[in-house]
Write a protein that holds these residues in place. Structure first.
Motif: not given
Length: 323
Positions: A132-138, A241-257
């Motif tokens: 899911h992280l790879k797909s985000l970068l792609d 839009e990425i199926e099954g994107f981990d919720h914790e990863d989402k929050l942590i990455i968004l907080n970083g940005i």
């Protein structure tokens, strides 16, 4: 006297008339105490930027009002000095057709080389294994829609990495600094992968905030919304839009940005709330601050002073004789 590069103008030319071909990147109309208008011009080529005074602005308003953005000009001017820095007083200014010059000779470019920069990005991209992280970068970096802009835009308007491939170089520097800290402090693989994604995306939206070079300035979208909001907003939409994107990863990455400027008063709407976000913030500062200092020292090489003048964004001067 024809001058090929702006950096060639030095104190040996004081009180001489020189002719230069350069990119006119900024015109600021100012007013004297006697209510007379004049213009502060900023010109550049690949070697440096230079300030030019144009005192006859009132007689030539139509010339400046008719200019497009990032115009190629030929300037004849008197070389002078102000506060230890070389500047020109413009005597004549004329437009040149862009076909008469190589724009590559007028736009500062990263000296790392595009091939090196792209290989560096791929090196860190390959360290991300979570699908899911790879797909985000792609979807946000390595697509036809975005990759060319991500590879060519500047990282700032004036403070740091404000050159062709500047954003690419800045992101790679941040990746290197952040990954060194993450591995030194033995963060988990999951933390390291999230941190890499944050580094890739923290300034991603500068491809919407800034106008493409050789123009120097903000878009309406950038002025109204800024790259922090735009980057977090787009990243969140892609994550959804990425199926099954981990919720914790989402929050942590968004907080970083959102938190990569580190303080609310520096434009971040939230503070860094994870160790990954804190590392990103400091890596971003190191990249931007050091580039700003080194560029400033280079600009002041012709000065015989031991220290530079005060660098406004750092609040101090810098010793420059030990290079």
């Amino acid at each position: 006297m024809d001058i090929k590069l702006l950096k060639e103008i030095n104190k040996n030319h004081l009180n001489c008339i020189v002719e230069v071909v350069a990119l006119l990147v900024e015109v600021k109309v100012r007013t004297t105490k006697t209510e007379k208008q004049y213009a502060d011009l900023i010109i550049q080529d690949t070697s440096k930027k230079m300030e030019v005074k144009y005192w006859e602005y009132e007689d030539n308003k139509q010339f400046f009002e008719g200019l497009g953005e990032a115009t190629v000009v030929k300037i004849k001017g008197m070389v002078g000095e102000y506060q230890g820095q070389i500047q020109l007083t413009c005597k004549q200014i004329a437009l040149l057709d862009s076909h008469e010059v190589r724009m590559a000779d007028l736009i500062p470019t990263s000296d790392w080389g595009l091939d090196t920069l792209q290989k560096g990005l791929r090196y860190f991209y390959d360290k991300v294994e979570a699908p899911h992280l790879k797909s985000l970068l792609d979807q946000m970096i390595f697509t036809e829609e975005y990759y060319e802009r991500f590879s060519t835009y500047p990282a700032a308007r004036s403070v740091h990495h404000n050159f062709y491939h500047g954003l690419l170089q800045h992101v790679l520097e941040v990746l290197k600094f952040a990954y060194t800290v993450a591995t030194t402090k033995k963060l988990t693989t999951r933390q390291q992968e999230r941190l890499i994604v944050m580094c890739f995306l923290h300034d991603w939206a500068k491809i919407f905030e800034y106008k493409p070079l050789p123009t120097i300035g903000f878009t309406e979208e950038g002025t109204m919304l800024g790259h922090i909001f735009l980057g977090a907003h787009k990243s969140m939409n892609v994550m959804e839009e990425i199926e099954g994107f981990d919720h914790e990863d989402k929050l942590i990455i968004l907080n970083g940005i959102l938190g990569h400027h580190g303080k609310l008063e520096y434009g971040s709407p939230v503070l860094p709330k994870t160790v990954e976000a804190q590392i990103l913030h400091h890596a971003d500062c190191i990249s931007g601050d050091i580039e700003s200092i080194l560029s400033f020292m280079t600009e002041q090489e012709e000065s015989e002073e031991t220290f530079t003048s005060k660098l406004w964004n750092m609040g101090t001067d810098y010793y420059k004789k030990g290079r």
